[in-house]
Design a protein around this motif. Structure first.
Motif, PDB file in Angstrom:
ATOM      1  N   GLY A  36       4.548   2.133   6.029  1.00 22.59           N
ATOM      2  CA  GLY A  36       3.407   3.030   5.923  1.00 22.59           C
ATOM      3  C   GLY A  36       3.630   4.185   4.970  1.00 22.59           C
ATOM      4  O   GLY A  36       4.538   4.175   4.139  1.00 22.59           O
ATOM      5  N   LYS A  37       2.781   5.198   5.137  1.00 21.61           N
ATOM      6  CA  LYS A  37       2.815   6.351   4.231  1.00 21.61           C
ATOM      7  C   LYS A  37       4.117   7.128   4.327  1.00 21.61           C
ATOM      8  O   LYS A  37       4.464   7.842   3.404  1.00 21.61           O
ATOM      9  CB  LYS A  37       1.660   7.297   4.551  1.00 21.61           C
ATOM     10  CG  LYS A  37       0.308   6.767   4.154  1.00 21.61           C
ATOM     11  CD  LYS A  37      -0.744   7.862   4.151  1.00 21.61           C
ATOM     12  CE  LYS A  37      -1.197   8.190   5.549  1.00 21.61           C
ATOM     13  NZ  LYS A  37      -2.313   9.158   5.564  1.00 21.61           N
ATOM     14  N   ARG A  38       4.817   6.996   5.426  1.00 18.71           N
ATOM     15  CA  ARG A  38       6.044   7.778   5.623  1.00 18.71           C
ATOM     16  C   ARG A  38       7.308   6.952   5.377  1.00 18.71           C
ATOM     17  O   ARG A  38       8.384   7.320   5.792  1.00 18.71           O
ATOM     18  CB  ARG A  38       6.093   8.373   7.031  1.00 18.71           C
ATOM     19  CG  ARG A  38       4.920   9.253   7.400  1.00 18.71           C
ATOM     20  CD  ARG A  38       4.879  10.522   6.550  1.00 18.71           C
ATOM     21  NE  ARG A  38       3.813  11.402   6.966  1.00 18.71           N
ATOM     22  CZ  ARG A  38       2.607  11.451   6.403  1.00 18.71           C
ATOM     23  NH1 ARG A  38       2.321  10.666   5.416  1.00 18.71           N
ATOM     24  NH2 ARG A  38       1.696  12.292   6.837  1.00 18.71           N
TER      25      ARG A  38
END
Length: 185
Positions: free
Chosen positions: A154-156
């Motif tokens: 994901g984004k992280r």
């Protein structure tokens, strides 16, 4: 919207990337050496692939990556089994969610446990064994699995993932193209 980085902030971010990447790459490389030292059959397969595809008269480059499926499988299996980040970085839910009959409220802090995926017997049979072949298809081609998430998702996900993947490939390939590691016990 534009963000302005000051030199000090930029230096701090680049230094964090470099330091974190250096440490995790070194630890993963240590696991690769250990697994291959303990599994001489796997190491022999790796040496055979390297000799047949590259030879020992030159450095291995990133251009060789697609031609070395067993090497890629060894790295993937070492990342899975070595599992450097057992519990991921805490995250805050941005909305209420239902998860297996439980309601988790917005702003709840959750810590994803990567190990629950990497050692799941349904996804990786015999999860505590070093089996690089689990990342090869029936034709011997490297195949990654979406559940292999050593850099999170994901984004992280890890900002240095592409650099770490390149370093692991190059270090492992060139190390084992020139040396054998043995367990003298």
């Amino acid at each position: 919207m534009f963000f302005i980085y000051r030199d000090k902030q930029l230096f701090g971010n680049v230094f964090d990337l470099w330091l974190a990447g250096q440490e995790s790459t070194a630890y993963t490389l240590a696991w690769i050496v250990l697994y291959l030292m303990k599994d001489q059959k796997a190491q022999k397969k790796l040496h055979t692939e390297l000799s047949n595809i590259v030879g020992s008269n030159r450095y291995i480059t990133l251009e060789d990556k697609n031609n070395l499926p067993y090497l890629n499988a060894v790295i993937a299996e070492s990342q899975r089994l070595g599992n450097l980040l057992v519990t991921n970085i805490p995250r805050r839910l941005t909305e209420d969610i239902d998860y297996h009959g439980f309601t988790l409220k917005k702003d709840t802090i959750v810590c994803p446990e990567i190990s629950q995926v990497l050692y799941d017997e349904k996804i990786f049979p015999e999860p505590h064994k070093f089996l690089p072949e689990r990342f090869l298809d029936s034709n011997g081609k490297f195949q990654t699995k979406p559940e292999l998430i050593p850099f999170s998702i994901g984004k992280r996900a890890c900002l240095g993932e592409s650099m770490a993947r390149a370093e692991l490939f190059l270090f492992t390939a060139n190390l084992f193209n020139q040396f054998e590691v043995c367990d003298f016990n």
